[in-house]
Design a protein around this motif. Structure first.
Motif, PDB file in Angstrom:
ATOM      1  N   PRO A 665       0.822  -1.222   0.000  1.00 16.87           N
ATOM      2  CA  PRO A 665       0.000   0.000   0.000  1.00 16.87           C
ATOM      3  C   PRO A 665       0.850   1.264   0.000  1.00 16.87           C
ATOM      4  O   PRO A 665       1.396   1.666   1.023  1.00 16.87           O
ATOM      5  CB  PRO A 665      -0.802  -0.137   1.311  1.00 16.87           C
ATOM      6  N   ASN A 667       1.272   5.421  -1.769  1.00 14.01           N
ATOM      7  CA  ASN A 667       0.625   6.570  -2.415  1.00 14.01           C
ATOM      8  C   ASN A 667       1.567   7.077  -3.500  1.00 14.01           C
ATOM      9  O   ASN A 667       2.729   7.394  -3.224  1.00 14.01           O
ATOM     10  CB  ASN A 667       0.349   7.657  -1.375  1.00 14.01           C
ATOM     11  N   GLU A 680      -2.391   4.291 -15.299  1.00 18.44           N
ATOM     12  CA  GLU A 680      -3.555   3.423 -15.313  1.00 18.44           C
ATOM     13  C   GLU A 680      -3.208   2.032 -14.781  1.00 18.44           C
ATOM     14  O   GLU A 680      -3.986   1.408 -14.059  1.00 18.44           O
ATOM     15  CB  GLU A 680      -4.117   3.306 -16.728  1.00 18.44           C
ATOM     16  N   LYS A 683      -3.022   2.092 -11.046  1.00 18.82           N
ATOM     17  CA  LYS A 683      -4.368   2.157 -10.476  1.00 18.82           C
ATOM     18  C   LYS A 683      -5.053   0.801 -10.497  1.00 18.82           C
ATOM     19  O   LYS A 683      -5.866   0.476  -9.627  1.00 18.82           O
ATOM     20  CB  LYS A 683      -5.209   3.177 -11.246  1.00 18.82           C
ATOM     21  N   GLY A 686      -5.110  -1.147  -7.505  1.00 20.49           N
ATOM     22  CA  GLY A 686      -5.885  -0.623  -6.390  1.00 20.49           C
ATOM     23  C   GLY A 686      -5.172   0.467  -5.616  1.00 20.49           C
ATOM     24  O   GLY A 686      -5.542   0.774  -4.474  1.00 20.49           O
ATOM     25  N   LEU A 687      -4.191   1.086  -6.242  1.00 24.35           N
ATOM     26  CA  LEU A 687      -3.397   2.115  -5.566  1.00 24.35           C
ATOM     27  C   LEU A 687      -3.800   3.510  -6.029  1.00 24.35           C
ATOM     28  O   LEU A 687      -4.135   3.708  -7.198  1.00 24.35           O
ATOM     29  CB  LEU A 687      -1.910   1.897  -5.847  1.00 24.35           C
ATOM     30  N   PRO A 688      -3.737   4.492  -5.140  1.00 19.23           N
ATOM     31  CA  PRO A 688      -4.039   5.867  -5.534  1.00 19.23           C
ATOM     32  C   PRO A 688      -2.891   6.480  -6.328  1.00 19.23           C
ATOM     33  O   PRO A 688      -1.722   6.339  -5.964  1.00 19.23           O
ATOM     34  CB  PRO A 688      -4.227   6.581  -4.193  1.00 19.23           C
ATOM     35  N   VAL A 689      -3.231   7.151  -7.424  1.00 22.16           N
ATOM     36  CA  VAL A 689      -2.230   7.827  -8.257  1.00 22.16           C
ATOM     37  C   VAL A 689      -2.680   9.263  -8.464  1.00 22.16           C
ATOM     38  O   VAL A 689      -3.809   9.508  -8.914  1.00 22.16           O
ATOM     39  CB  VAL A 689      -2.052   7.137  -9.621  1.00 22.16           C
ATOM     40  N   THR A 690      -1.811  10.213  -8.158  1.00 26.80           N
ATOM     41  CA  THR A 690      -2.094  11.628  -8.366  1.00 26.80           C
ATOM     42  C   THR A 690      -1.219  12.140  -9.498  1.00 26.80           C
ATOM     43  O   THR A 690       0.010  11.997  -9.452  1.00 26.80           O
ATOM     44  CB  THR A 690      -1.809  12.446  -7.090  1.00 26.80           C
ATOM     45  N   TYR A 705       3.766  11.709  -0.797  1.00 27.68           N
ATOM     46  CA  TYR A 705       3.824  10.597  -1.744  1.00 27.68           C
ATOM     47  C   TYR A 705       4.934   9.639  -1.337  1.00 27.68           C
ATOM     48  O   TYR A 705       6.076  10.052  -1.087  1.00 27.68           O
ATOM     49  CB  TYR A 705       4.053  11.103  -3.162  1.00 27.68           C
TER      50      TYR A 705
END
Length: 857
Positions: A665, A667, A680, A683, A686-690, A705
């Motif tokens: 897990p 960020n 993509e 993601k 299931g990981l957050p991408v900014t 991050y």
């Protein structure tokens, strides 16, 4: 660069390990040079000559565009460029499209360049698979005989007097695809004339053709083995155009926007060198590539092998008429040319009708069209064919208005109009539609000499409009042309509908054609024109075409979001549903009711995946049903200001990968470069991408991050990344992890690396490569530090993860590494020295810095 998902996962695991496994703190170009007085002057200059040349190369932007412009605009020759492929293996600095979609854009960019430099365009059926160092690899992947056949077809189709290879066919050409192009061009030059070579092409209506001269261009790099025997001054200024041919060529070169080919339009003397390889009639001290060839209209007899004395007399008369038209040109009174140009049309037609020689007939028909184009321009005739919609569904109709514009002094008479359509289509005459009074402020009306109106209807089973080479699945790196018909070798297939207007100009009946287009006004850009396309009534779009599911002993649920778009002129109501593998379940079909064209709606499905599902690939189909008919296609619209819009269709489905996979897990922040799909892919785990903006890089809190990933070539297209590189390195020193995907030489020149290294070019004998890379997709990959956490946490990475690779292993790799760098992988092409600068790690302060040039993207 498509990979197996496991390969992508190998890269993503690097991202995850570094963050959690260790401590952390443009407008479509218009043919401006072919319009008005200058355009008519250029047309007139072409009348007395039959000069023609075909230039061959491997990719879009390989061509010597200065030479093309000089021959087409200066020598008034028919000139075309034959590219073996459409550049699908390149990168895209203006958008996310890669592979076939990028090839569609680059095909259009070539057409934009040709509109400026005056050339035509052809292709073969092979796809650019990426960089090669050896000709043998290109021949193996594509099939040498198959490429040769396509080149021969292009020569037999275009029938040039001169062939000019861009490349020598030797390692000095650099790219292996360049080498194959140069190697095959002399063979194609000879085989095109051989009646025993590729006789299957004669069933297509082609005939053998003997070009009279063969040249090879001066090498891009200094090459003592390829000295030019003739220098063409491409810097000559054309008095009609007010510009030099090189200026025009560089304007065309700048249309290759996906490849960042913008360049200066330099004035003054410029030269293109060519070396003579073969000539039917060799001339010493040549001044032109056409020396030794009779390129007058009289030369049609010799070029077509026709010794008929009656023909020679007709050709002499036609030559006199052509020269007379040039001498009588008056830019302020073009209509006075109508009689002489009409006479040229008549003489060329009668001469073609009087001969049985197919080559003579074809050359005379081409010359008749030259006279007709000039006649149309001199008379000021403009034909416009406009549809009332850009798209039409199978079995429905679209209105088409065909209008003719001409000044009264031209005295033309319109005899009739029709709209020509494909097999199974209908074209019917209709009455004029009611006048549109809803134009708002400043309404405008067009007053034409004649107007006709039609209703055009594609058949119920009409296929959606898309580039012809994408209709059928490709076989490895070769496109299936089996259903291409007469579109083979051409940039795109014929438009769906074409207006044809019969008219009398100067006492001669001609037919003027114009493809049907849709016209609209963009509030900023002004008038925009688009091709008429057949589209399905509805299409389905997915928020992601791929779902990753870790293998589990419990049932798993995933959400699938489907967007349905209405492409009908009116409403479309129905349901959207999923087709599932056996034992899988989802929520019920979702109803939709879309009232107007372009309206969309979204439907969310919850899919239940059974416990203990085996590792492997599964497919979930998506279909919409309207009035009992199912629609299972997704559409990708490829649209940029500088090209014509195209659509590409695929089956609507979701690929599900059940994997033995663990996810750490973290960020993730992402600095997008020239475009890739890595965000993509992250993601999907299931990981957050900014996606990090300029403001984020300049003043944002980077410490939130765990990992920051830099997209490919960001140092070229993201000046904010370059400006804030120091801040990003401070982020690493404070405990962050930064992974930099491949960059080009600007990365070194701007001193952006945290420790010394270089990015050297490579010289192997006469072959020069711009960077250190391994291009063989099956080149062995050695894990240099098997115990390193990147290969062990959270998943173990082994040699098997590098199987089934597509395109090159790595590119723009580092060299001359400082001892602080730790090489993690090594891969090199057979017979070459090891390359350990493709994935390197550096402990920087409390954090981790990785440069990765492997093609995981």
């Amino acid at each position: 660069m498509r990979r197996t998902f496991k390969q992508i996962t190998a890269f993503l695991m690097l991202v995850l390990m570094m963050g959690a496994g260790v401590p952390r703190a443009t407008a479509q170009v218009r043919g401006v040079y072919d319009r008005g007085a200058a355009g008519l002057g250029l047309r007139l200059k072409r009348l007395p000559t039959i000069a023609s040349a075909l230039h061959t190369g491997a990719h879009p932007d390989d061509e010597d565009s200065g030479l093309i412009a000089a021959l087409a605009r200066g020598y008034s020759a028919r000139v075309a460029y034959l590219a073996l492929n459409r550049g699908e293996g390149g990168q895209n600095v203006i958008g996310p499209e890669l592979f076939e979609s990028l090839g569609t854009i680059r095909s259009e960019e070539l057409l934009q360049a040709r509109r400026l430099d005056g050339g035509g365009q052809f292709f073969t059926s092979v796809m650019d698979y990426g960089f090669s160092k050896k000709r043998e690899e290109a021949a193996r992947i594509w099939g040498e005989k198959e490429v040769l056949a396509d080149m021969v077809r292009a020569i037999r189709l275009y029938r040039p007097l001169v062939v000019i290879a861009r490349f020598t066919g030797t390692p000095a050409d650099g790219h292996g695809q360049h080498q194959l192009s140069g190697y095959l061009t002399p063979q194609a030059y000879r085989a095109a004339a051989d009646p025993n070579a590729f006789p299957e092409q004669f069933k297509e209506g082609l005939r053998p053709w003997k070009a009279l001269k063969l040249y090879v261009s001066q090498s891009m790099q200094a090459n003592s083995a390829n000295p030019p025997s003739l220098l063409v001054n491409t810097g000559d200024r054309d008095p009609l155009l007010g510009r030099s041919y090189f200026e025009i060529a560089m304007e065309g070169r700048s249309q290759h926007k996906t490849q960042e080919m913008g360049t200066l339009e330099l004035r003054g003397k410029q030269q293109s060198g060519v070396r003579l390889l073969d000539a039917v009639n060799k001339v010493e001290n040549e001044k032109s590539v056409f020396d030794g060839i009779d390129t007058t209209i009289r030369g049609i007899a010799a070029a077509s092998g026709n010794n008929d004395e009656g023909l020679k007399a007709r050709l002499a008369e036609l030559q006199t008429v052509a020269e007379s038209a040039v001498s009588q040109y008056d830019a302020f009174n073009p209509q006075k040319l109508i009689p002489v140009l009409a006479k040229g049309v008549k003489l060329a037609r009668e001469a073609a009708e009087a001969t049985t020689n197919a080559d003579t007939k074809q050359m005379l028909d081409e010359k008749r069209m030259d006279f007709q184009y000039a006649l149309q321009m001199a008379a000021g005739v403009v034909v416009d064919a406009l549809s009332d919609s850009e798209t039409v569904n199978p079995g429905t109709s679209v209105g088409v208005a065909v209008r003719v514009f001409a000044p009264e002094v031209s005295g033309i008479k319109v005899l009739g109009s029709e709209v020509r359509v494909g097999q199974g289509w209908k074209s019917e005459s209709t009455s004029a539609p009611a006048e549109d009074r809803s134009q708002g402020f400043r309404p405008r009306n067009e007053v034409s000499v004649a107007a006709s109106f039609f209703k055009v209807t594609p058949p119920e089973n009409a296929l959606p409009t898309q580039p012809y080479w994408l209709v059928s699945p490709r076989k490895n790196f070769t496109f299936d042309w089996s259903a291409a018909g007469n579109a083979k070798n051409r940039p795109f297939q014929d438009e769906e509908a074409t207006a044809a207007v019969r008219m009398n100009v100067g006492g001669e009946e001609i037919v003027v054609t114009k493809t049907v287009q849709y016209r609209y006004a963009d509030d900023i850009r002004g008038e925009i024109r688009r091709s008429l396309n057949v589209v399905p009534r509805v299409t389905n779009a997915l928020d992601s075409g791929l779902i990753v599911v870790p293998r589990s002993v419990a049932t798993t649920t995933k959400e699938i979001v489907v967007s349905v778009t209405n492409h009908a002129a009116g409403a479309s109501a129905g349901t959207v549903s999923l087709d599932l593998p056996d034992g899988w379940k989802s929520t019920a079909p979702v109803a939709f009711d879309l009232k107007v064209n372009g309206q969309k709606t979204a439907a969310t499905f919850t899919v239940t995946i059974p416990a203990g599902s085996k590792e492997g690939s599964y497919a979930i189909g998506v279909k919409s049903t309207v009035e009992g008919k199912s629609y299972n296609q997704s559409v990708q619209e490829i649209a940029y200001d500088h090209i014509q819009t195209h659509r590409r269709y695929s089956v609507s489905k979701v690929d599900v990968k059940v994997l033995d996979l663990k996810v750490a897990p973290v960020n993730v922040g992402y600095v997008m470069g020239s475009g890739d799909r890595v965000p993509e892919a992250i993601k999907l785990l299931g990981l957050p991408v900014t996606m990090l903006s300029e403001k984020d890089l300049t003043t944002g809190n980077l410490s939130k991050y765990d990992v920051i990933v830099i997209g490919i070539r960001a140092s070229q297209v993201r000046p904010d990344f370059v400006a804030n590189n120091g801040r990003l390195l401070d982020y690493v020193r404070g405990g962050g992890t930064m992974i930099v995907q491949y960059q080009q030489s600007e990365y070194i020149q701007n001193n952006m690396l945290p420790a010394p290294a270089r990015m050297d070019s490579v010289v192997n004998g006469t072959q020069r490569l711009s960077n250190l890379r391994a291009v063989e997709e099956d080149a062995p990959v050695q894990i240099l530090v098997p115990t390193h956490p990147v290969f062990n946490f959270p998943n173990r990475i082994t040699d098997a993860d590098f199987a089934n690779w597509v395109q090159e292993r790595h590119l723009y790799s580092l060299s001359q590494l400082d001892k602080s760098w730790v090489p993690l992988l090594e891969s090199h092409d057979a017979g070459e020295e090891p390359i350990n600068g493709g994935m390197v790690w550096l402990k920087l302060g409390k954090g981790n810095y990785v440069y990765n040039s492997y093609s995981f993207f």
